[in-house]
Structures are given as structure tokens and as C-alpha cells.
Design a protein around this motif. Structure first.
Motif, mmCIF file in Angstrom:
data_model
loop_
_atom_site.group_PDB
_atom_site.id
_atom_site.type_symbol
_atom_site.label_atom_id
_atom_site.label_comp_id
_atom_site.label_asym_id
_atom_site.label_seq_id
_atom_site.Cartn_x
_atom_site.Cartn_y
_atom_site.Cartn_z
ATOM 1 N N UNK A 81 21.597 -15.793 -2.358
ATOM 2 C CA UNK A 81 22.547 -14.681 -2.285
ATOM 3 C C UNK A 81 22.024 -13.556 -1.397
ATOM 4 N N UNK A 82 22.938 -12.724 -0.942
ATOM 5 C CA UNK A 82 22.540 -11.524 -0.201
ATOM 6 C C UNK A 82 21.812 -10.570 -1.137
ATOM 7 N N UNK A 83 21.026 -9.670 -0.563
ATOM 8 C CA UNK A 83 20.365 -8.675 -1.397
ATOM 9 C C UNK A 83 19.018 -8.279 -0.823
ATOM 10 N N UNK A 84 18.288 -7.569 -1.624
ATOM 11 C CA UNK A 84 16.978 -7.064 -1.214
ATOM 12 C C UNK A 84 16.012 -8.219 -0.992
ATOM 13 N N UNK A 85 15.354 -8.257 0.163
ATOM 14 C CA UNK A 85 14.399 -9.329 0.461
ATOM 15 C C UNK A 85 13.023 -9.030 -0.135
ATOM 16 N N UNK A 86 12.516 -7.817 0.080
ATOM 17 C CA UNK A 86 11.258 -7.442 -0.561
ATOM 18 C C UNK A 86 11.063 -5.936 -0.536
ATOM 19 N N UNK A 87 10.129 -5.483 -1.353
ATOM 20 C CA UNK A 87 9.698 -4.082 -1.398
ATOM 21 C C UNK A 87 8.271 -4.052 -0.881
ATOM 22 N N UNK A 88 7.947 -3.092 -0.008
ATOM 23 C CA UNK A 88 6.609 -3.034 0.590
ATOM 24 C C UNK A 88 5.862 -1.786 0.118
ATOM 25 N N UNK A 89 4.588 -1.976 -0.206
ATOM 26 C CA UNK A 89 3.698 -0.887 -0.603
ATOM 27 C C UNK A 89 2.520 -0.868 0.368
ATOM 28 N N UNK A 90 2.198 0.312 0.896
ATOM 29 C CA UNK A 90 1.176 0.437 1.930
ATOM 30 C C UNK A 90 -0.145 0.940 1.359
ATOM 31 N N UNK A 91 -1.232 0.438 1.939
ATOM 32 C CA UNK A 91 -2.575 0.917 1.632
ATOM 33 C C UNK A 91 -3.163 1.553 2.886
ATOM 34 N N UNK A 92 -4.153 2.407 2.706
ATOM 35 C CA UNK A 92 -4.700 3.171 3.827
ATOM 36 C C UNK A 92 -5.782 2.424 4.597
ATOM 37 N N UNK A 93 -6.286 1.326 4.054
ATOM 38 C CA UNK A 93 -7.323 0.567 4.756
ATOM 39 C C UNK A 93 -7.251 -0.899 4.339
ATOM 40 N N UNK A 94 -7.826 -1.765 5.159
ATOM 41 C CA UNK A 94 -7.909 -3.187 4.816
ATOM 42 C C UNK A 94 -8.747 -3.382 3.562
ATOM 43 N N UNK A 95 -9.815 -2.598 3.438
ATOM 44 C CA UNK A 95 -10.664 -2.701 2.245
ATOM 45 C C UNK A 95 -9.875 -2.385 0.982
ATOM 46 N N UNK A 96 -9.029 -1.355 1.032
ATOM 47 C CA UNK A 96 -8.220 -1.003 -0.141
ATOM 48 C C UNK A 96 -7.195 -2.090 -0.447
ATOM 49 N N UNK A 97 -6.568 -2.629 0.590
ATOM 50 C CA UNK A 97 -5.602 -3.714 0.402
ATOM 51 C C UNK A 97 -6.252 -4.886 -0.324
ATOM 52 N N UNK A 98 -7.456 -5.261 0.128
ATOM 53 C CA UNK A 98 -8.144 -6.413 -0.444
ATOM 54 C C UNK A 98 -8.754 -6.101 -1.806
ATOM 55 N N UNK A 99 -9.145 -4.853 -2.034
ATOM 56 C CA UNK A 99 -9.648 -4.472 -3.351
ATOM 57 C C UNK A 99 -8.531 -4.576 -4.387
ATOM 58 N N UNK A 100 -7.320 -4.122 -4.020
ATOM 59 C CA UNK A 100 -6.172 -4.241 -4.928
ATOM 60 C C UNK A 100 -5.846 -5.711 -5.176
#
Length: 202
Positions: A81-100
Motif C-alpha cells: 500500500x501507499x504510505x510512509x516508507x521510513x523515518x530517519x534519525x541522524x547521528x553526529x558521527x559514524x562512531x555515534x551511529x555505530x555505538x547506538x
């Protein structure tokens, strides 16, 4: 314009005034308790208010970023169906992204594992699904400025492959632990044309 200034409401305009920010996303669910627990864990957040049908969740200065509403008769999500594909949340660094990523993987109650890890070019992104099947992106910008990211998106590399190159999150964790330069790790490896993966089956 100063905070107390009254705008000219009658002035002609060819363009609508832009919002100051995106405030929150509201999701309908048939399983409020499970979804609330998931988003609190996923975001490292907290519940601002909840009752039998509503839950408001925050992880920053906003009173809520995700709201959940349980509506009787809500059917399971349809991938067609049509609709929201995804929600995006941003991190300030690659290290933070990978720590999460690591924190989610090692949660004591239940592991939250990604369904797709991809370097899009402008961003390095790790995707997840919530209990209802909604897609969530966690990302870090690969360029220092919007102008640099936009310039990359105008290259032949991006025209050839706007989807990106998959990566192994654990390999990036190991590279950071070895002291490798985050800027080099965020540079996309070019693989040529590729098809969009079947995210519905992930």
C-alpha cells in the motif's frame, strides 16, 4: 522578522512559508504496549505521557518526537500500500551511529538488529523495522556540508547507483577500534549499478 512583528498577511507570495522544523511522527498501531517499549528502547528515550490508547515518546528537547495511537480494528501493515516508507534519525558521527547500533544489539531485554546496512553516498545508514513493520533509518552524513553532499548527488556515480553499497556494521566497528579515519570509512565504495533490495522481505 522580530518575534513580535506582525507579518503582512495580505502580501502576495508565490511560495508557502517553510516550517521551522519537523516536530513529530504519529503511528497507528494495534499493539500500543509493544510498540511503546520498542521505541523507548530503540531511541534511548522516555515516555512523556501514556494511557490506554496513546503514547508520547521523546529523546531530546521536544516534548514528543514519536506518538503512538492504538485504534481498534487496525489491520497489519501492507507492504504493497501507499504510505510512509521510513523515518530517519541522524547521528553526529559514524562512531555515534555505530555505538547506538551496538547498544541496540546488546539490549538486556531483547536485541534490536538491523535489516539493512548501506552507504548511500550522502549518508551511511543502518535500517531497522519496528514491531509493526515500519522501517526506521539511522544515519550519519558522509560530507561536512550540504553543498558537498548535493555535489556528490550530481555525479555520474550517484546517477549510476543512487541506492548505495552495502556494508557490514561490525567491520566498521572494528575499523574504528583500530583507529582508522572516520572520513575515509564514510567514503562510499563504488560498485556500479544495482537494484533496490526487497525491503518487504527483510
Amino acid at each position: 522578522m522580530s518575534p513580535n512583528a506582525v507579518p503582512d498577511f495580505d502580501a502576495p507570495s508565490t511560495k508557502v512559508l517553510r516550517p521551522a522544523t519537523l516536530a513529530h511522527v504519529v503511528l497507528r498501531t494495534a499493539n500500543l504496549k509493544r510498540m511503546t517499549e520498542f521505541y523507548v528502547d530503540f531511541l534511548g528515550g522516555s515516555v512523556t505521557h501514556s494511557n490506554d490508547v496513546l503514547s508520547f515518546i521523546t529523546f531530546d528537547e521536544e516534548h514528543h518526537r514519536i506518538a503512538l495511537i492504538e485504534v481498534p480494528g487496525t489491520a497489519p501493515k501492507s507492504q504493497q500500500s501507499c504510505g510512509l516508507e521510513h523515518i530517519a534519525f541522524a547521528f553526529s558521527s559514524l562512531a555515534d551511529l555505530l555505538l547506538a547500533y551496538r547498544h541496540r544489539k546488546m539490549l538486556p531485554t531483547r536485541a534490536i538488529l538491523p535489516v539493512w546496512c548501506v552507504n548511500h553516498g550522502p549518508t551511511t545508514s543502518i535500517y531497522y523495522k519496528d514491531p509493526d513493520g515500519n522501517m526506521l533509518e539511522t544515519q550519519v552524513d558522509n560530507f561536512d556540508t550540504v553543498e558537498e553532499a548535493t555535489a556528490f548527488m550530481k555525479t555520474s556515480y550517484f546517477a549510476e547507483n543512487p541506492i548505495g553499497t552495502d556494508f557490514d556494521a561490525e567491520e566498521l566497528v572494528a575499523a574504528l577500534k583500530r583507529g582508522e579515519d572516520e572520513r575515509l570509512l564514510k567514503k562510499r565504495r563504488e560498485i556500479g549499478p544495482r537494484d533496490m533490495p526487497d525491503l518487504a522481505s527483510m
